[in-house]
Structure formats: C-alpha cells, structure tokens
Motif scaffolding. Structure first.
Motif, mmCIF file in Angstrom:
data_model
loop_
_atom_site.group_PDB
_atom_site.id
_atom_site.type_symbol
_atom_site.label_atom_id
_atom_site.label_comp_id
_atom_site.label_asym_id
_atom_site.label_seq_id
_atom_site.Cartn_x
_atom_site.Cartn_y
_atom_site.Cartn_z
ATOM 1 N N PRO A 1 0.843 -1.199 0.000
ATOM 2 C CA PRO A 1 0.000 0.000 0.000
ATOM 3 C C PRO A 1 0.874 1.243 0.000
ATOM 4 C CG PRO A 1 -0.699 -1.545 1.694
ATOM 5 C CD PRO A 1 0.611 -2.052 1.165
ATOM 6 N N PHE A 2 0.352 2.291 -0.604
ATOM 7 C CA PHE A 2 1.152 3.503 -0.692
ATOM 8 C C PHE A 2 1.523 4.027 0.692
ATOM 9 C CE2 PHE A 2 1.503 8.109 -0.627
ATOM 10 C CZ PHE A 2 2.545 8.289 -1.508
ATOM 11 N N GLU A 3 0.607 3.892 1.642
ATOM 12 C CA GLU A 3 0.892 4.390 2.985
ATOM 13 C C GLU A 3 2.124 3.713 3.576
ATOM 14 O OE1 GLU A 3 -1.906 3.416 1.812
ATOM 15 O OE2 GLU A 3 -3.343 5.054 2.001
ATOM 16 N N VAL A 4 2.267 2.426 3.309
ATOM 17 C CA VAL A 4 3.426 1.689 3.819
ATOM 18 C C VAL A 4 4.693 2.179 3.127
ATOM 19 C CG1 VAL A 4 4.484 -0.597 3.979
ATOM 20 C CG2 VAL A 4 2.024 -0.320 4.372
ATOM 21 N N PHE A 5 4.594 2.318 1.821
ATOM 22 C CA PHE A 5 5.729 2.815 1.051
ATOM 23 C C PHE A 5 6.153 4.191 1.568
ATOM 24 C CE2 PHE A 5 7.181 5.337 -2.642
ATOM 25 C CZ PHE A 5 8.298 4.600 -2.998
ATOM 26 N N PHE A 6 5.175 5.028 1.829
ATOM 27 C CA PHE A 6 5.478 6.369 2.329
ATOM 28 C C PHE A 6 6.224 6.281 3.658
ATOM 29 C CE2 PHE A 6 4.580 10.156 4.798
ATOM 30 C CZ PHE A 6 4.775 11.182 3.894
ATOM 31 N N ALA A 7 5.696 5.450 4.557
ATOM 32 C CA ALA A 7 6.316 5.331 5.874
ATOM 33 C C ALA A 7 7.750 4.825 5.760
ATOM 34 C CB ALA A 7 5.486 4.400 6.746
ATOM 35 N N GLU A 8 7.971 3.939 4.809
ATOM 36 C CA GLU A 8 9.309 3.364 4.660
ATOM 37 C C GLU A 8 10.299 4.339 4.039
ATOM 38 O OE1 GLU A 8 8.216 -1.370 4.013
ATOM 39 O OE2 GLU A 8 8.464 -0.048 2.295
ATOM 40 N N GLN A 9 9.810 5.174 3.151
ATOM 41 C CA GLN A 9 10.723 5.960 2.339
ATOM 42 C C GLN A 9 10.819 7.435 2.715
ATOM 43 O OE1 GLN A 9 12.718 4.579 0.173
ATOM 44 N NE2 GLN A 9 11.813 2.594 0.632
ATOM 45 N N HIS A 10 9.852 7.918 3.449
ATOM 46 C CA HIS A 10 9.800 9.370 3.628
ATOM 47 C C HIS A 10 11.032 9.941 4.322
ATOM 48 C CE1 HIS A 10 8.883 13.123 5.806
ATOM 49 N NE2 HIS A 10 8.405 13.452 4.620
ATOM 50 N N ASP A 11 11.411 9.355 5.427
ATOM 51 C CA ASP A 11 12.520 9.925 6.179
ATOM 52 C C ASP A 11 13.806 9.921 5.357
ATOM 53 O OD1 ASP A 11 10.616 10.139 8.072
ATOM 54 O OD2 ASP A 11 11.607 8.867 9.575
ATOM 55 N N ALA A 12 14.030 8.813 4.665
ATOM 56 C CA ALA A 12 15.243 8.719 3.856
ATOM 57 C C ALA A 12 15.259 9.783 2.771
ATOM 58 C CB ALA A 12 15.342 7.333 3.231
ATOM 59 N N LEU A 13 14.133 9.920 2.100
ATOM 60 C CA LEU A 13 14.080 10.915 1.024
ATOM 61 C C LEU A 13 14.235 12.324 1.592
ATOM 62 C CD1 LEU A 13 13.567 11.532 -1.988
ATOM 63 C CD2 LEU A 13 11.156 11.798 -1.418
ATOM 64 N N PHE A 14 13.526 12.583 2.667
ATOM 65 C CA PHE A 14 13.594 13.920 3.256
ATOM 66 C C PHE A 14 15.024 14.275 3.652
ATOM 67 C CE2 PHE A 14 13.700 16.456 7.193
ATOM 68 C CZ PHE A 14 13.148 17.625 6.720
ATOM 69 N N ARG A 15 15.690 13.364 4.332
ATOM 70 C CA ARG A 15 17.049 13.657 4.797
ATOM 71 C C ARG A 15 18.019 13.803 3.622
ATOM 72 N NH1 ARG A 15 16.001 9.959 9.866
ATOM 73 N NH2 ARG A 15 16.168 11.525 11.503
ATOM 74 N N ALA A 16 17.834 12.945 2.638
ATOM 75 C CA ALA A 16 18.709 13.058 1.464
ATOM 76 C C ALA A 16 18.500 14.397 0.763
ATOM 77 C CB ALA A 16 18.431 11.909 0.498
ATOM 78 N N LEU A 17 17.244 14.799 0.663
ATOM 79 C CA LEU A 17 16.980 16.078 0.000
ATOM 80 C C LEU A 17 17.487 17.251 0.830
ATOM 81 C CD1 LEU A 17 13.391 15.420 -1.426
ATOM 82 C CD2 LEU A 17 15.519 15.715 -2.717
ATOM 83 N N CYS A 18 17.486 17.096 2.142
ATOM 84 C CA CYS A 18 18.077 18.152 2.984
ATOM 85 C C CYS A 18 19.544 18.344 2.624
ATOM 86 C CB CYS A 18 17.949 17.774 4.458
ATOM 87 S SG CYS A 18 16.328 18.082 5.148
#
Lengths: 173, 235
Positions: free
Chosen positions: A19-36
């Motif tokens: 489910p997208f919600e699971v994907f979001f939970a798994e990937q959000h922090d990594a993407l956010f920190r990388a983009l920072c």
C-alpha cells in the motif's frame, strides 16, 4: 534499519506491491534527509519530498509494480529539484543586482560534513548520497539523476574528495 | 568513519516532520480540487462556445426553435417487420432521440429495403431536435441493439434538396462529432444531412438539418434518398 532509522531504498520495494501508505512510511525519512543534504534547505527538502510523493501516489498502480519504486521516487524528486534549481539559476541571472546566496549556507551548520558538501554541486551531492548512503550502483544513479554513468563516477569521485578534504569530517564529530 | 557514516551523521541533523503524511493528503486534496476546477472551467468554456458558434458560425439564415406542437408524439419503441425494437434508454443518443422523436417510418419501402440489404430487421426513426434550429435525426437501429461506444463518425453530405430535387452526394470522413455539427449548416430551402454515424458495420444514425418550412414529405423524401445511398454504398 540503519543508525539513523532509515531503511536504504534498495532493500525495500523490490518486486512487491505494498500500500502507498506503507511505502510512504518506509521511504519518507530517507528521502527527506537526502533532499536536505542535496538542497541544503529543510523547507525545500520538505516541499520537494511532498511533491515527489504526491506524483508517485497518483501513479501508484503502475509504480508499485516496478522493481524499484523507491528509485522512481528518488528520480521524481531529483527531477523536481533540478527543474527548480534551473529556474532559480535563471531567476538569479535576471536579477539586476544578483544577491549572492547559497541555500546550503542556510542549513543548520552543525556538522563538518555539511560544510564539506556545501562545496559540491547539487548533482554531485545527490550522486554521492545515492552511492555512499543508499548503496545504489552507478547505472542506477545515472537513471535516477538522468545523466551518464561516467558522469556519475566523476560526481562521486569529487564528492568523496570533498568529504576527505574536510579536516574534521572523519573525526568524532 | 567511512563516507557513508559521515553522510548519515550529517543527515541525522535533519529530523523529518512528524505530520508529513497528513500534509501529503491535504496536498493531494488541494491538487484534486484544482483539477476539478480546471475541468469545470474547460466545460464552461465549451458550454459558452456552443451557442456562440451556433450564432457566429452560421452560413445561412438561422431558424430558431421548432414548433413542438407540429411534432408527433414521442415514441420509444418501433416495429419493423413485426419485430419490436426498444431504443436503449441508457445511451445518450437514444435519450436524445427519445426526447425529440418526431415520427417513425416503418411503412413502405424504407425499412424493408434496409432489412433486405442487411438481412436483419431494422427500424427507421426520424427525430427532431431543438438546438438553435429544427434538427432531425434519422436513427436506424438493428435488432440486437446498438453499442454507441463502437460508433465512428463520418461527415456526409449525402442528400440536399434543390428545387424539390433530392441530390445524392458522396461521403467524407470526419474526425469529431462537434466538427461536423458546426461545419455543416443548413441553408434556407435546403435539406442537408449533417453527419452519419456507423456502428460496427450494421447500424447507422443520421442527423439532418432541415430548413424551416420543410414538411413531412420533404423529410420522407430525403430519408428515402439516404436509404438509397446506403444501398448504393454497401451494395
């Protein structure tokens, strides 16, 4: 999970439909920190990650069936960033008295690695992060960043050199 | 400490926002709202453009309205060769026809000729329309029913009345329904077929522009000419 609570993208999402919600939970922090680290701006990273997730969500039926939906997410985010970065560069050139700014300088200057990364271009930062942190191969990074593999190798090499040149980067911090 | 550790340590300074998913849902709602507004704006432009084009795109006298009292009672079922054919109510075109049926021709050679050609019972329906001017639809329905999704559209200037003579013309392909609607306008004193619709090789629908004053015999004569043309085309 790694030391900072981020699951490297290559270890999840391969050939499975979640489910997208699971994907979001798994990937959000990594993407956010990388983009920072790539953008040098927390606000910019937050906005880019939201927009990237939104676009992936709209295409989730298709993206979820990809071998690497996480790679697609990063590619989407990087494309968005490149577009904004280009627009910002154009806008800066159009300014009558261009203000010399560096988004990265606005980042909380808490770490010597951040200061070292500041000397790199956004593309070099992204290549270095995707390689060293997320463990992508050269070809995958080339796909995500939309450039040639040889260019990726150059980016990574320069990124590593910048990190090593930082006097305190390998200290205890 | 290797490069990856250095980067992780640097990234650890950035705590992700806690309400990211909630904000993402709100962002998606806003995006969808914008899409709906954009779609509504496009629809509004088209809705305004239709009457404007009907007025500005005319190449002859505009005949507005139709005398509903002169139209026969609307019917939804027709009979041809003893077979009852109900117009499918769920289809837009059928509803259109149902609302504006002027009369039904099931007698004489018309239906029989079509049936003979296609080797299956069919009905021949003429209907009036009141968008800007009297507009008559000729709908030929095959017995098993029609699938309007399978329809393709062809512009056809098949028959035109000139000095009481019905002239048969050839057909021309068109891309879109509205293009035909607006490109072919009636001229005073003329009967002109606006478009022909073809469904899976067995069903057809015609829409006619008929000048004010055209009587039932005019329409019937034109319809016969159309049917004759079908026979010619498919023979």
């Amino acid at each position: 999970m790694n030391a900072i609570g981020v699951t490297p993208p290559l270890e999840v999402g391969t050939s499975r439909t979640v489910p997208f919600e699971v994907f979001f939970a798994e990937q959000h922090d990594a993407l956010f920190r990388a983009l920072c680290l790539v953008t040098g701006s927390r606000a910019e990273a937050d906005d880019l990650s939201q927009e990237a997730f939104l676009r992936v969500w709209e295409r989730w039926d298709r993206v979820s069936r990809m071998d690497h939906p996480d790679g697609y997410l990063f590619r989407t985010a990087m494309n968005l960033f490149r577009r904004r970065y280009r627009r910002a560069q154009v806008a800066a050139k159009l300014q009558p008295a261009p203000r010399r700014t560096d988004d990265f300088a606005e980042v909380e200057d808490l770490d010597v690695a951040i200061r070292a990364l500041r000397r790199l271009t956004p593309q070099q930062r992204a290549a270095l992060l995707l390689s060293e942190w997320f463990g992508y191969g050269t070809d995958e990074i080339a796909w995500i960043l939309g450039c040639r593999a040889t260019t990726v190798r150059v980016h990574i090499s320069r990124g590593r050199a910048a990190l090593r040149a930082a006097p305190d980067a390998r200290g205890t911090g | 400490m290797n490069d990856a550790d250095i980067l992780r340590r640097a990234a650890s300074h950035f705590d992700p926002p806690a309400d990211a998913f909630e904000r993402l849902m709100r962002r998606r709602d806003r995006a969808r709202g914008r899409q709906r507004i954009a779609a509504a704006a496009v629809a509004a432009v088209f809705a305004l453009a239709v009457p404007l084009m009907l007025v500005l795109g005319d190449d002859g006298p505009v005949v507005r309205g139709v005398d509903e009292a002169q139209l026969p009672t609307a019917l939804t079922t027709v009979r041809a060769h003893g077979v009852s054919i109900a117009l499918p109510a769920e289809l837009d075109l059928a509803r259109d026809v149902e609302e504006h049926i002027a009369y039904i021709r099931t007698k004489g050679a018309t239906a029989a000729r079509i049936a003979d050609l296609r080797r299956r019972p069919q009905a021949f329906v003429l209907s009036g329309h009141t968008v800007g001017e009297p507009l008559f639809t000729v709908l030929i329905v095959r017995t098993p029913g029609i699938d309007l999704d399978a329809f393709t559209h062809k512009r056809i200037e098949l028959a035109m009345r000139d000095d009481q003579t019905i002239l048969a013309r050839g057909t021309t392909e068109i891309d879109a329904w509205p293009a035909t609607w607006f490109s072919a306008r009636t001229r005073e004193g003329n009967l002109r077929l606006v478009y022909m619709t073809v469904a899976d090789g067995h069903s057809w629908a015609f829409r006619l522009l008929i000048a004010e004053g055209a009587d039932e015999d005019d329409v019937a004569t034109l319809a016969d000419a159309i049917v004759g043309s079908i026979a010619f085309e498919t023979a």
